[in-house]
Motif scaffolding. Sequence first.
Motif, PDB file in Angstrom:
ATOM      1  N   LEU A  32       0.830  -1.206   0.000  1.00 15.43           N
ATOM      2  CA  LEU A  32       0.000   0.000   0.000  1.00 15.43           C
ATOM      3  C   LEU A  32       0.862   1.253   0.000  1.00 15.43           C
ATOM      4  N   VAL A  33       1.874   1.269   0.855  1.00 11.58           N
ATOM      5  CA  VAL A  33       2.781   2.425   0.912  1.00 11.58           C
ATOM      6  C   VAL A  33       3.442   2.640  -0.450  1.00 11.58           C
ATOM      7  N   ALA A  34       3.939   1.555  -1.049  1.00  8.07           N
ATOM      8  CA  ALA A  34       4.605   1.672  -2.348  1.00  8.07           C
ATOM      9  C   ALA A  34       3.654   2.179  -3.412  1.00  8.07           C
ATOM     10  N   ALA A  35       2.402   1.712  -3.398  1.00 10.84           N
ATOM     11  CA  ALA A  35       1.440   2.113  -4.418  1.00 10.84           C
ATOM     12  C   ALA A  35       1.097   3.596  -4.312  1.00 10.84           C
ATOM     13  N   ILE A  36       0.873   4.092  -3.099  1.00 11.75           N
ATOM     14  CA  ILE A  36       0.522   5.509  -2.934  1.00 11.75           C
ATOM     15  C   ILE A  36       1.690   6.407  -3.321  1.00 11.75           C
ATOM     16  N   ARG A  37       2.915   5.929  -3.118  1.00  7.88           N
ATOM     17  CA  ARG A  37       4.070   6.742  -3.499  1.00  7.88           C
ATOM     18  C   ARG A  37       4.255   6.799  -5.009  1.00  7.88           C
ATOM     19  N   VAL A  38       3.684   5.835  -5.721  1.00  4.33           N
ATOM     20  CA  VAL A  38       3.739   5.889  -7.190  1.00  4.33           C
ATOM     21  C   VAL A  38       2.729   6.898  -7.710  1.00  4.33           C
ATOM     22  N   ALA A  39       1.498   6.859  -7.173  1.00  2.00           N
ATOM     23  CA  ALA A  39       0.433   7.763  -7.615  1.00  2.00           C
ATOM     24  C   ALA A  39      -0.726   7.672  -6.640  1.00  2.00           C
ATOM     25  N   PRO A  40      -1.545   8.729  -6.531  1.00  3.16           N
ATOM     26  CA  PRO A  40      -2.715   8.656  -5.655  1.00  3.16           C
ATOM     27  C   PRO A  40      -3.619   7.489  -6.050  1.00  3.16           C
ATOM     28  N   LEU A  41      -4.226   6.878  -5.043  1.00  2.00           N
ATOM     29  CA  LEU A  41      -5.151   5.781  -5.282  1.00  2.00           C
ATOM     30  C   LEU A  41      -6.576   6.326  -5.288  1.00  2.00           C
ATOM     31  N   ARG A  42      -7.416   5.811  -6.196  1.00  2.00           N
ATOM     32  CA  ARG A  42      -8.739   6.382  -6.398  1.00  2.00           C
ATOM     33  C   ARG A  42      -9.806   5.268  -6.390  1.00  2.00           C
ATOM     34  N   TRP A  43     -10.896   5.544  -5.686  1.00  2.00           N
ATOM     35  CA  TRP A  43     -12.042   4.633  -5.646  1.00  2.00           C
ATOM     36  C   TRP A  43     -13.306   5.391  -6.032  1.00  2.00           C
ATOM     37  N   ARG A  44     -14.129   4.805  -6.891  1.00  2.00           N
ATOM     38  CA  ARG A  44     -15.442   5.342  -7.218  1.00  2.00           C
ATOM     39  C   ARG A  44     -16.392   5.067  -6.053  1.00  2.00           C
ATOM     40  N   PHE A  45     -17.109   6.083  -5.627  1.00  2.00           N
ATOM     41  CA  PHE A  45     -18.076   5.951  -4.539  1.00  2.00           C
ATOM     42  C   PHE A  45     -19.450   5.702  -5.167  1.00  2.00           C
ATOM     43  N   LEU A  46     -19.961   4.489  -5.003  1.00  2.00           N
ATOM     44  CA  LEU A  46     -21.215   4.083  -5.616  1.00  2.00           C
ATOM     45  C   LEU A  46     -22.282   3.874  -4.550  1.00  2.00           C
ATOM     46  N   VAL A  47     -23.437   4.484  -4.738  1.00  2.00           N
ATOM     47  CA  VAL A  47     -24.577   4.349  -3.836  1.00  2.00           C
ATOM     48  C   VAL A  47     -25.646   3.510  -4.529  1.00  2.00           C
ATOM     49  N   THR A  48     -26.045   2.424  -3.884  1.00  2.00           N
ATOM     50  CA  THR A  48     -27.115   1.578  -4.396  1.00  2.00           C
ATOM     51  C   THR A  48     -28.424   1.986  -3.728  1.00  2.00           C
ATOM     52  N   VAL A  49     -29.443   2.241  -4.551  1.00  2.33           N
ATOM     53  CA  VAL A  49     -30.746   2.682  -4.053  1.00  2.33           C
ATOM     54  C   VAL A  49     -31.665   1.468  -3.945  1.00  2.33           C
ATOM     55  N   GLY A  50     -32.140   1.200  -2.742  1.00  2.50           N
ATOM     56  CA  GLY A  50     -33.012   0.055  -2.517  1.00  2.50           C
ATOM     57  C   GLY A  50     -34.472   0.386  -2.742  1.00  2.50           C
ATOM     58  N   ARG A  51     -35.272  -0.665  -2.782  1.00  2.00           N
ATOM     59  CA  ARG A  51     -36.718  -0.521  -2.928  1.00  2.00           C
ATOM     60  C   ARG A  51     -37.365  -0.687  -1.562  1.00  2.00           C
ATOM     61  N   ARG A  52     -38.049   0.365  -1.140  1.00  2.00           N
ATOM     62  CA  ARG A  52     -38.673   0.368   0.175  1.00  2.00           C
ATOM     63  C   ARG A  52     -39.648  -0.800   0.313  1.00  2.00           C
ATOM     64  N   GLY A  53     -39.512  -1.555   1.388  1.00  2.00           N
ATOM     65  CA  GLY A  53     -40.415  -2.657   1.644  1.00  2.00           C
ATOM     66  C   GLY A  53     -40.097  -3.926   0.879  1.00  2.00           C
ATOM     67  N   VAL A  54     -39.116  -3.864  -0.030  1.00  2.29           N
ATOM     68  CA  VAL A  54     -38.731  -5.028  -0.822  1.00  2.29           C
ATOM     69  C   VAL A  54     -37.333  -5.494  -0.442  1.00  2.29           C
ATOM     70  N   ASP A  55     -36.393  -4.572  -0.444  1.00  6.78           N
ATOM     71  CA  ASP A  55     -35.008  -4.904  -0.124  1.00  6.78           C
ATOM     72  C   ASP A  55     -34.781  -4.796   1.387  1.00  6.78           C
ATOM     73  N   PRO A  56     -34.219  -5.821   2.010  1.00  8.45           N
ATOM     74  CA  PRO A  56     -34.066  -5.809   3.469  1.00  8.45           C
ATOM     75  C   PRO A  56     -33.074  -4.738   3.927  1.00  8.45           C
ATOM     76  N   THR A  57     -33.485  -3.971   4.924  1.00  5.33           N
ATOM     77  CA  THR A  57     -32.603  -2.967   5.511  1.00  5.33           C
ATOM     78  C   THR A  57     -32.142  -3.367   6.900  1.00  5.33           C
ATOM     79  N   ASP A  58     -32.706  -4.450   7.426  1.00  2.76           N
ATOM     80  CA  ASP A  58     -32.405  -4.869   8.794  1.00  2.76           C
ATOM     81  C   ASP A  58     -31.624  -6.173   8.859  1.00  2.76           C
ATOM     82  N   ASP A  59     -31.045  -6.609   7.738  1.00  6.83           N
ATOM     83  CA  ASP A  59     -30.337  -7.882   7.698  1.00  6.83           C
ATOM     84  C   ASP A  59     -29.125  -7.770   6.783  1.00  6.83           C
ATOM     85  N   ALA A  60     -27.949  -7.604   7.379  1.00  9.73           N
ATOM     86  CA  ALA A  60     -26.729  -7.399   6.599  1.00  9.73           C
ATOM     87  C   ALA A  60     -26.199  -8.672   5.965  1.00  9.73           C
ATOM     88  N   THR A  61     -26.833  -9.819   6.245  1.00 12.26           N
ATOM     89  CA  THR A  61     -26.395 -11.056   5.593  1.00 12.26           C
ATOM     90  C   THR A  61     -26.938 -11.168   4.168  1.00 12.26           C
TER      91      THR A  61
END
Length: 358
Positions: free
Chosen positions: A250-279
């Motif tokens: 990780l240290v070597a990679a950041i010293r070569v160039a900045p590391l970048r991640w796309r931040f993706l938000v998934t939109v659920g369907r109310r009452g269909v997709d579980p919000t109370d069960d992370a499994t």
Amino acid sequence: MTEASRHSVRLNRRTLLGSAAVAALGAAGIGGFLFTENAIGPWRLTARRLVDRLQDTAGGSFPGCRRNHAKGLAVGGYFESNGNGVELSKASVFRTGRYRLDGRFSLAGGNPHMPDAPTAPRGLGLRLFLPSGEQWRMAMINVPVFLDATPRDFYDRTLAFAPDPATGKPAPAVMSRYVASHPQTAAALSVIEKGAPPATFADTAFFGLNAFEFADAHGDSVPVRWRLVPEHPPGPAPTATGENALFDGLVAAIRVAPLRWRFLVTVGRRGVDPTDDATKAWPADRREVHVGTVVLDQVHTEAADNVQNVNFDPLVLPDGIAPSDDPLLQARSAAYAESFRRRAGETKPTGAVVVKEA
């Protein structure tokens, strides 16, 4: 051989269920956790008991260190918001602009000196600094679902997967019985087992795991989950070997160039997709919104002047983002606070992974 038995045999060969990593998918608990033990009345699961389990899994506590994900490195950078998130949430972080952040990469387990294992769960905690003094803190890991639906499931699983004193390894028969009696855990294992983990931190995706609620400027809300996906394969960096191979890489990679991640938000369907069960994963066809990019361009030995004293509590949220009804969220917050309380009064060690001057 039953499906549950096959799970146990496969997982017993992987660090995921090793004594250090089994607790590393996150501390859990229940809403309304108390920090004191009730000596009178029925046995109750508390933040103290959960953190005690994490210490037992690690073979004891390491003064000044986190009780889980003890081994880590500090990073810094910024979140570059593209403005797309304004549609979903009124949170200031989604207005077009650049917001400073710091964070911490880590590996599962309570021993800060353990060798890096390629299959150990990987963590990424972030703290974003927003206008008007707000912060947004996240604690993410590199698997899309959690092994436990409830805090008590987490506690019981750590007991079932604990090393047998006679062998120093988890007992396959005990693990099989547990998985067979917890179909949600068995289903989550099937998801987690797919594919080998990436070779480096830099090309690892990280998931928020729990569901949250986004509220827009009109008061409308939607359930969401989020993840960070590497924007592109990292540039070439020297191959790292030895006990700190992942962190040195990780240290070597950041010293070569900045590391970048796309931040993706998934939109659920109310009452269909579980919000109370992370499994349970949400269906793959759910709408996804790219809200910006996380850029990491600094890396440091963990110390008091960066993130050593930061509690990456997932309930530190800006206006416009709220917790869902997932029982793990309040429990994680309580367990993280208990871990922080314990290490706050202890002498802080120098980070186990030292970033040498370039």
